[in-house]
Design a protein around this motif. Structure first.
Motif, PDB file in Angstrom:
ATOM      1  N   PHE A   1       0.772  -1.238   0.000  1.00 43.63           N
ATOM      2  CA  PHE A   1       0.000   0.000   0.000  1.00 43.63           C
ATOM      3  C   PHE A   1       0.810   1.298   0.000  1.00 43.63           C
ATOM      4  CE2 PHE A   1      -2.687  -3.295   1.829  1.00 43.63           C
ATOM      5  CZ  PHE A   1      -3.786  -3.205   0.983  1.00 43.63           C
ATOM      6  N   CYS A   2       2.113   1.242   0.150  1.00 42.60           N
ATOM      7  CA  CYS A   2       2.928   2.458   0.173  1.00 42.60           C
ATOM      8  C   CYS A   2       3.746   2.535  -1.114  1.00 42.60           C
ATOM      9  CB  CYS A   2       3.859   2.463   1.385  1.00 42.60           C
ATOM     10  SG  CYS A   2       3.009   2.366   2.978  1.00 42.60           S
ATOM     11  N   PRO A   3       3.281   3.306  -2.100  1.00 41.31           N
ATOM     12  CA  PRO A   3       3.928   3.305  -3.406  1.00 41.31           C
ATOM     13  C   PRO A   3       5.375   3.791  -3.406  1.00 41.31           C
ATOM     14  CG  PRO A   3       2.195   4.975  -3.313  1.00 41.31           C
ATOM     15  CD  PRO A   3       2.122   4.190  -2.037  1.00 41.31           C
ATOM     16  N   ALA A   4       5.769   4.580  -2.426  1.00 37.32           N
ATOM     17  CA  ALA A   4       7.137   5.100  -2.386  1.00 37.32           C
ATOM     18  C   ALA A   4       8.061   4.272  -1.502  1.00 37.32           C
ATOM     19  CB  ALA A   4       7.126   6.552  -1.904  1.00 37.32           C
ATOM     20  N   LEU A   5       7.526   3.232  -0.859  1.00 37.44           N
ATOM     21  CA  LEU A   5       8.305   2.449   0.100  1.00 37.44           C
ATOM     22  C   LEU A   5       8.267   0.964  -0.236  1.00 37.44           C
ATOM     23  CD1 LEU A   5       6.972   4.084   3.394  1.00 37.44           C
ATOM     24  CD2 LEU A   5       9.106   4.635   2.207  1.00 37.44           C
ATOM     25  N   ARG A   6       9.238   0.251   0.318  1.00 42.01           N
ATOM     26  CA  ARG A   6       9.267  -1.207   0.257  1.00 42.01           C
ATOM     27  C   ARG A   6       9.987  -1.694   1.510  1.00 42.01           C
ATOM     28  NH1 ARG A   6      14.172  -3.418  -0.695  1.00 42.01           N
ATOM     29  NH2 ARG A   6      15.814  -2.070  -1.494  1.00 42.01           N
ATOM     30  N   SER A   7       9.735  -2.926   1.873  1.00 41.89           N
ATOM     31  CA  SER A   7      10.465  -3.490   3.013  1.00 41.89           C
ATOM     32  C   SER A   7      11.752  -4.130   2.515  1.00 41.89           C
ATOM     33  CB  SER A   7       9.605  -4.506   3.749  1.00 41.89           C
ATOM     34  OG  SER A   7       9.389  -5.639   2.931  1.00 41.89           O
ATOM     35  N   ASP A   8      12.706  -4.261   3.406  1.00 35.20           N
ATOM     36  CA  ASP A   8      13.962  -4.936   3.095  1.00 35.20           C
ATOM     37  C   ASP A   8      13.841  -6.371   3.590  1.00 35.20           C
ATOM     38  OD1 ASP A   8      16.512  -6.074   3.114  1.00 35.20           O
ATOM     39  OD2 ASP A   8      17.488  -4.217   3.727  1.00 35.20           O
TER      40      ASP A   8
ATOM     41  N   ARG B   1       4.346   7.017   9.005  1.00 38.03           N
ATOM     42  CA  ARG B   1       4.876   6.510  10.283  1.00 38.03           C
ATOM     43  C   ARG B   1       5.820   5.341  10.061  1.00 38.03           C
ATOM     44  NH1 ARG B   1       3.648   8.608  14.757  1.00 38.03           N
ATOM     45  NH2 ARG B   1       3.758   6.778  16.081  1.00 38.03           N
ATOM     46  N   ALA B   2       5.512   4.503   9.087  1.00 42.98           N
ATOM     47  CA  ALA B   2       6.410   3.380   8.771  1.00 42.98           C
ATOM     48  C   ALA B   2       7.769   3.911   8.355  1.00 42.98           C
ATOM     49  CB  ALA B   2       5.806   2.519   7.662  1.00 42.98           C
ATOM     50  N   SER B   3       7.779   4.945   7.534  1.00 43.87           N
ATOM     51  CA  SER B   3       9.038   5.539   7.105  1.00 43.87           C
ATOM     52  C   SER B   3       9.787   6.158   8.276  1.00 43.87           C
ATOM     53  CB  SER B   3       8.774   6.594   6.026  1.00 43.87           C
ATOM     54  OG  SER B   3       9.984   7.164   5.584  1.00 43.87           O
ATOM     55  N   ALA B   4       9.072   6.882   9.129  1.00 43.04           N
ATOM     56  CA  ALA B   4       9.711   7.548  10.261  1.00 43.04           C
ATOM     57  C   ALA B   4      10.253   6.563  11.296  1.00 43.04           C
ATOM     58  CB  ALA B   4       8.715   8.498  10.929  1.00 43.04           C
ATOM     59  N   LEU B   5       9.504   5.506  11.564  1.00 40.32           N
ATOM     60  CA  LEU B   5       9.899   4.569  12.613  1.00 40.32           C
ATOM     61  C   LEU B   5      10.797   3.441  12.133  1.00 40.32           C
ATOM     62  CD1 LEU B   5       6.467   4.269  14.457  1.00 40.32           C
ATOM     63  CD2 LEU B   5       8.439   5.665  15.108  1.00 40.32           C
ATOM     64  N   PHE B   6      10.662   3.061  10.851  1.00 42.03           N
ATOM     65  CA  PHE B   6      11.369   1.893  10.346  1.00 42.03           C
ATOM     66  C   PHE B   6      12.222   2.187   9.112  1.00 42.03           C
ATOM     67  CE2 PHE B   6       7.585   0.557  12.609  1.00 42.03           C
ATOM     68  CZ  PHE B   6       8.106  -0.348  13.510  1.00 42.03           C
ATOM     69  N   GLY B   7      12.299   3.456   8.714  1.00 47.05           N
ATOM     70  CA  GLY B   7      13.119   3.848   7.570  1.00 47.05           C
ATOM     71  C   GLY B   7      14.596   3.828   7.918  1.00 47.05           C
ATOM     72  N   THR B   8      15.414   4.331   7.023  1.00 47.50           N
ATOM     73  CA  THR B   8      16.874   4.280   7.232  1.00 47.50           C
ATOM     74  C   THR B   8      17.298   5.011   8.502  1.00 47.50           C
ATOM     75  OG1 THR B   8      17.131   6.141   5.728  1.00 47.50           O
ATOM     76  CG2 THR B   8      17.446   3.952   4.804  1.00 47.50           C
ATOM     77  N   ALA B   9      16.586   6.048   8.881  1.00 48.65           N
ATOM     78  CA  ALA B   9      16.896   6.769  10.120  1.00 48.65           C
ATOM     79  C   ALA B   9      15.839   6.493  11.184  1.00 48.65           C
ATOM     80  CB  ALA B   9      16.975   8.267   9.839  1.00 48.65           C
ATOM     81  N   GLY B  10      15.149   5.376  11.067  1.00 49.58           N
ATOM     82  CA  GLY B  10      14.059   5.038  11.974  1.00 49.58           C
ATOM     83  C   GLY B  10      14.503   4.859  13.411  1.00 49.58           C
ATOM     84  N   THR B  11      13.534   5.001  14.309  1.00 45.65           N
ATOM     85  CA  THR B  11      13.820   4.882  15.732  1.00 45.65           C
ATOM     86  C   THR B  11      13.448   3.538  16.324  1.00 45.65           C
ATOM     87  OG1 THR B  11      11.669   5.869  16.231  1.00 45.65           O
ATOM     88  CG2 THR B  11      13.545   7.374  16.089  1.00 45.65           C
ATOM     89  N   VAL B  12      12.774   2.675  15.554  1.00 48.34           N
ATOM     90  CA  VAL B  12      12.366   1.369  16.077  1.00 48.34           C
ATOM     91  C   VAL B  12      13.237   0.260  15.486  1.00 48.34           C
ATOM     92  CG1 VAL B  12      10.474  -0.270  16.343  1.00 48.34           C
ATOM     93  CG2 VAL B  12      10.018   2.162  16.524  1.00 48.34           C
ATOM     94  N   VAL B  13      13.123   0.024  14.204  1.00 52.46           N
ATOM     95  CA  VAL B  13      13.966  -0.956  13.504  1.00 52.46           C
ATOM     96  C   VAL B  13      14.485  -0.264  12.238  1.00 52.46           C
ATOM     97  CG1 VAL B  13      14.116  -3.235  12.408  1.00 52.46           C
ATOM     98  CG2 VAL B  13      12.605  -2.906  14.376  1.00 52.46           C
ATOM     99  N   PRO B  14      15.587   0.473  12.351  1.00 55.59           N
ATOM    100  CA  PRO B  14      16.101   1.199  11.196  1.00 55.59           C
ATOM    101  C   PRO B  14      16.416   0.258  10.021  1.00 55.59           C
ATOM    102  CG  PRO B  14      17.277   1.826  13.184  1.00 55.59           C
ATOM    103  CD  PRO B  14      16.410   0.653  13.540  1.00 55.59           C
ATOM    104  N   GLY B  15      16.061   0.710   8.837  1.00 58.37           N
ATOM    105  CA  GLY B  15      16.387  -0.046   7.624  1.00 58.37           C
ATOM    106  C   GLY B  15      15.410  -1.124   7.256  1.00 58.37           C
ATOM    107  N   LEU B  16      14.346  -1.282   8.015  1.00 59.68           N
ATOM    108  CA  LEU B  16      13.329  -2.287   7.651  1.00 59.68           C
ATOM    109  C   LEU B  16      12.499  -1.796   6.463  1.00 59.68           C
ATOM    110  CD1 LEU B  16      12.098  -5.033   8.380  1.00 59.68           C
ATOM    111  CD2 LEU B  16      10.457  -3.805   9.782  1.00 59.68           C
ATOM    112  N   VAL B  17      12.307  -0.488   6.384  1.00 54.65           N
ATOM    113  CA  VAL B  17      11.541   0.133   5.307  1.00 54.65           C
ATOM    114  C   VAL B  17      12.485   1.044   4.521  1.00 54.65           C
ATOM    115  CG1 VAL B  17       9.646   1.706   4.788  1.00 54.65           C
ATOM    116  CG2 VAL B  17       9.376   0.007   6.581  1.00 54.65           C
ATOM    117  N   LEU B  18      12.474   0.872   3.198  1.00 52.48           N
ATOM    118  CA  LEU B  18      13.365   1.630   2.329  1.00 52.48           C
ATOM    119  C   LEU B  18      12.570   2.310   1.216  1.00 52.48           C
ATOM    120  CD1 LEU B  18      16.025  -1.191   1.842  1.00 52.48           C
ATOM    121  CD2 LEU B  18      16.139   0.730   3.452  1.00 52.48           C
ATOM    122  N   PRO B  19      13.150   3.337   0.601  1.00 55.86           N
ATOM    123  CA  PRO B  19      12.490   3.908  -0.573  1.00 55.86           C
ATOM    124  C   PRO B  19      12.499   2.896  -1.716  1.00 55.86           C
ATOM    125  CG  PRO B  19      14.325   5.295   0.177  1.00 55.86           C
ATOM    126  CD  PRO B  19      14.361   4.034   0.963  1.00 55.86           C
ATOM    127  N   ARG B  20      11.476   2.960  -2.575  1.00 49.42           N
ATOM    128  CA  ARG B  20      11.443   2.073  -3.757  1.00 49.42           C
ATOM    129  C   ARG B  20      12.455   2.538  -4.768  1.00 49.42           C
ATOM    130  NH1 ARG B  20       7.090  -1.766  -4.137  1.00 49.42           N
ATOM    131  NH2 ARG B  20       5.556  -1.251  -2.584  1.00 49.42           N
TER     132      ARG B  20
END
Length: 121
Positions: free
Chosen positions: A51-58, A102-121
């Protein structure tokens, strides 16, 4: 089916009913169980991929996090873990734009929960 593969592969994230709760322990003060955390992470990853066109999981990062919780990716493809992850996907779908942000903020490359789980497409 590609969607089913994503959902099964990505059944491992942390939080309660919404992405916001993924950043904090349960309201009772009791931390979520490893299986609940795995299901939340998988639900988040599946949601992002679908559902997030600009994101993907690693998938490699997800596999590592799931492994650290004592689960293998096939464990997420059946039974209670799959059902729980599906529930989290549905919860995140209630507000797709906010959930993606929120997925990007919390799990993106600079995320505060699990960094790098969510990346840009």
């Amino acid at each position: 089916m590609r969607a089913a593969l994503y959902i099964a592969t990505l059944m491992c994230l942390a939080a309660a009913r919404t992405p916001a709760s993924a950043e904090a322990p349960a309201a009772s003060g009791i931390p979520p169980s490893r299986s609940e955390t795995a299901a939340k992470l998988a639900g988040l990853a599946g949601f992002v991929n679908l559902f997030c066109p600009a994101l993907r999981s690693d998938p490699d990062r997800l596999k590592a996090v799931v492994g650290s919780l004592g689960y293998e990716m096939p464990d997420l493809e059946t039974g209670d873990l799959r059902l729980a992850a599906h529930g989290y996907i549905e919860a995140y779908r209630k507000n797709v734009p906010d959930s993606c942000a929120r997925a990007s903020a919390l799990f993106g490359t600079a995320g505060t929960v699990v960094p790098g789980l969510v990346l840009p497409r």
